[in-house]
Design an enzyme around this catalytic site. Sequence first.
Site, PDB file in Angstrom:
ATOM      1  CD  GLU A 126       6.173  -2.607  -2.002  1.00 21.06           C
ATOM      2  OE1 GLU A 126       6.951  -1.666  -2.108  1.00 21.06           O
ATOM      3  OE2 GLU A 126       5.387  -2.699  -1.093  1.00 21.06           O
ATOM      4  CE  LYS A 128      -2.188  -6.215  -5.429  1.00 19.09           C
ATOM      5  NZ  LYS A 128      -3.286  -6.910  -4.767  1.00 19.09           N
ATOM      6  CG  ASP A 130      -4.075 -13.186  -1.683  1.00 21.32           C
ATOM      7  OD1 ASP A 130      -4.851 -12.056  -1.561  1.00 21.32           O
ATOM      8  OD2 ASP A 130      -4.229 -14.103  -2.544  1.00 21.32           O
ATOM      9  CE1 TYR A 236       0.204  -1.683   1.586  1.00 24.36           C
ATOM     10  CE2 TYR A 236       0.657  -4.086   2.034  1.00 24.36           C
ATOM     11  CZ  TYR A 236      -0.129  -2.935   1.850  1.00 24.36           C
ATOM     12  OH  TYR A 236      -1.715  -3.272   1.666  1.00 24.36           O
ATOM     13  CE  LYS A 324      -3.782  -8.442  -8.674  1.00 21.67           C
ATOM     14  NZ  LYS A 324      -4.915  -8.592  -9.179  1.00 21.67           N
ATOM     15  CB  CYS A 429     -36.505 -12.170 -20.070  1.00 22.25           C
ATOM     16  SG  CYS A 429     -36.271 -12.158 -18.382  1.00 22.25           S
ATOM     17  CB  CYS A 432     -40.596 -11.057 -17.333  1.00 26.56           C
ATOM     18  SG  CYS A 432     -39.456 -10.312 -18.204  1.00 26.56           S
ATOM     19  CB  CYS A 447     -34.826  -8.931 -19.879  1.00 29.38           C
ATOM     20  SG  CYS A 447     -36.417  -8.553 -19.223  1.00 29.38           S
ATOM     21  CB  CYS A 453     -37.812  -7.914 -15.770  1.00 24.86           C
ATOM     22  SG  CYS A 453     -37.062  -9.453 -15.471  1.00 24.86           S
TER      23      CYS A 453
HETATM   24  S1  IVH Z   1       0.337  -0.167  -2.011  1.00 26.38           S
HETATM   25  C1  IVH Z   1      -1.846   3.711  -2.684  1.00 26.38           C
HETATM   26  N1  IVH Z   1       1.773  -2.321  -1.643  1.00 26.38           N
HETATM   27  O1  IVH Z   1      -3.128  -4.432  -2.702  1.00 26.38           O
HETATM   28  C2  IVH Z   1      -1.648   2.334  -2.841  1.00 26.38           C
HETATM   29  N2  IVH Z   1      -0.754  -2.467  -1.671  1.00 26.38           N
HETATM   30  O2  IVH Z   1      -5.080  -4.262  -4.959  1.00 26.38           O
HETATM   31  C3  IVH Z   1      -1.542   1.726  -1.570  1.00 26.38           C
HETATM   32  N3  IVH Z   1      -1.240  -4.923  -1.263  1.00 26.38           N
HETATM   33  O3  IVH Z   1      -5.376  -2.371  -1.155  1.00 26.38           O
HETATM   34  C4  IVH Z   1      -1.455   0.110  -1.764  1.00 26.38           C
HETATM   35  N4  IVH Z   1       0.769  -5.851  -1.167  1.00 26.38           N
HETATM   36  O4  IVH Z   1      -4.243  -4.290   0.193  1.00 26.38           O
HETATM   37  C5  IVH Z   1       0.453  -1.659  -1.947  1.00 26.38           C
HETATM   38  N5  IVH Z   1       3.060  -4.246  -1.197  1.00 26.38           N
HETATM   39  C6  IVH Z   1       1.996  -3.526  -1.353  1.00 26.38           C
HETATM   40  C7  IVH Z   1       0.848  -4.303  -1.260  1.00 26.38           C
HETATM   41  C8  IVH Z   1      -0.444  -3.735  -1.511  1.00 26.38           C
HETATM   42  C9  IVH Z   1      -0.741  -5.943  -0.919  1.00 26.38           C
HETATM   43  C10 IVH Z   1      -2.875  -4.826  -1.411  1.00 26.38           C
HETATM   44  C11 IVH Z   1      -3.393  -3.549  -0.683  1.00 26.38           C
HETATM   45  C12 IVH Z   1      -4.178  -2.869  -1.585  1.00 26.38           C
HETATM   46  C13 IVH Z   1      -4.505  -3.657  -2.679  1.00 26.38           C
HETATM   47  C14 IVH Z   1      -4.739  -3.358  -4.084  1.00 26.38           C
END
Ligand code: IVH
Length: 708
Positions: A126, A128, A130, A236, A324, A429, A432, A447, A453
Amino acid sequence: MTETKEIKDLAPDEARAELARLAQILSEANDAYHRQDAPDMSDADYDALKRRNLDIETAFPDLKRADSATEQVGASPSDGFGKITHAVAMLSLGNAFTDEDVQEFVDRIRKYLGLPAEAEIAFTAEPKIDGLSLSLRYEKGKLIHAATRGDGATGENVTANALTIADIPKNLQGAPDVLEVRGEVYMSHADFDALNEKQNTAGQKPFANPRNAAAGSLRQLDARITASRPLRFFAYAWGELSAPLAKTQMASIQRLGDLGFVVNPLTKLCADADQMVQQYRLIETQRATLGYDIDGVVYKVDCLDFQTRLGFRSTTPRWATAHKFPAELAWTRLEEIDIQVGRTGALSPVARLTPVTVGGVVVSNATLHNEDYIAGRDNKGGEIRGGKDIREGDWVQVYRAGDVIPKVADVDLSKRPNDAQPFVFPTQCPECQSDAPREEGDAVRRCSGGMICPAQAVEKLKHFVSRKAFDIDGLGAKQIEMFYGDQDLPIRQPVDIFTLQTRDAENLGKLKNRKGWGDQSAQNLFDAIDEKRTIGFGRLLFSLGIRHVGEAASNLIAAHYGNWVDFEKAVTAAAPFDGAEWENLLGIDGVGEVMARSLVLAFAQEAERAGIDALCVHLTIQDAERPKTDGSPVAGKTVVFTGSLEKMTRAEAKNRAETLGAKVSGSVSAKTDLVIAGPGAGSKAKKAQELGVEIIDEDTWLELIKGL
Ligand code: IVH
């Protein structure tokens, strides 16, 4: 806010009167905020008033008041939310960057579960999102509270704000009695553009990107402002549940959809790594037209029983990962290379850039890692970037992936100025002037000045008071810098924070008489410090800023030893890097040799140890929280697994037992409480028999821990 005149039109008398008015309003706002926990204005209004105060002071420097809010040291308004401890921790996700990483993720899981080649295991894929994560707690179908992620264990209470978001149901029909729904608050591109237009028209600073806009809008002290911002929410995941939602991830998400949550329509079930990557590519092609920001694809094991068996590794689940999208790139001019000295003495080169937008964020600084990286070499002497070095004045490519610090990735030699000189990395450094040698095997110069320092000392102190460490209201990086250089009331090491008030009382040059400080602000600071005299073991260990010992490791170590006194004894006894306590430390899952050495050294070095001991005198150190082991028959017991296990792998067995509060040992002794013996068990089972230790088989063990 009342009608305000432009500053250039103010007569001096008017400016004086307005500064008096602002001093009054801001002091009342501070008081309402910090003392009464009843803020009477929004963050934005507060900031606007503070800015106007500063602008008037800049235009009329002679009129600046002794009690000016500009100099007032106090917590920022964003600290004003109540705290909520999450019933189930809110975790982050591990990362995958390549198709191979995805295959490895799947292989790792199959191996952990001990699945035979023919066994199937499905995953969901699914987008992710932002944005920022939010946990919604429903009891008997009613929304009880909403909390941000915070540090994962404790978040901010943003219930009033969450109630204004249309995508978040306030009441549920047919939900389990206790249901915590987790998801992402975000802002669509269209709403973001419209909001920024409004900000511009109102003369307010526009937001850098939709995520900042969503975060800024959710974390408003005045929920009316949140209500005016078009926030959305995708569900989610979940936290505490009084009854399971379903048996699989996919069905649970569908159930959340049926309950009235918005779930992402691009969530798909995949049978293997190939299908997962296919879904990733599909989502990637749709990224530009989705209408909201996503930064990758999240994969989760579909079967919830498997999820439970896989469990967690410090801060991330084993059963999920984030694949990612590739990083964003841009070209700009490298104006200058600066050397920063960090808290462990590392000399870190920083590129000062002509500001450039990279994936929606303006970047003006980027890391250059270390001297080899600048010279075009990797740490083994091999070439990187085809051996091209990086120089001041160069045209460079900047790279930004998610939240990580931007990096300088490449250099365009055709645009190099004729007079550009190779960069000479300092061997002393810059702060210092102590020698900064590079030890064998270390990629960076350090350093050698230690706490002598000023840069190292200040960075260590800043870390000590930072959010995930002592988190003292009103004592942030800026104040640390001020106190560090103070003649009468210096803070040069952590213990000095806790003697500040006593020293202040003995001192004629009292804090409250200083510029920018009053009775109230001095008292606020002393109170905030007092509040942190009681601290958790893990947090304290992390706060010390010992090299290699990060937040997750600190918590693991704390959970292992339980209390500070035992830990201190053990880590002192481990000093010869040999013997039972050394082995014990290395036996902690997640503690490697490099980290263990650094930890033991910190407690063995006289000056550093003296600093820690002096600090601890002023603290009450709370024992580490053990994993929830209510009803566990093996809590506190020492168990040994021997022979081959058939229903789980050794790693799973060990993690599971530890989660239930047992200590897993590799050898049988008089201290052993229970031996789980599979087929082929040899000498260990025999020894257990001799010692009269209880021995059970794998099925009996599984029966014993069933349902926990
Ligand atoms: S699952 C135990 N699903 O990504 C896992 N997270 O990098 C719970 N996020 O803190 C997270 N879309 O804020 C999950 N489809 C998705 C997501 C998602 C965005 C975020 C979430 C999490 C962060 C981790």
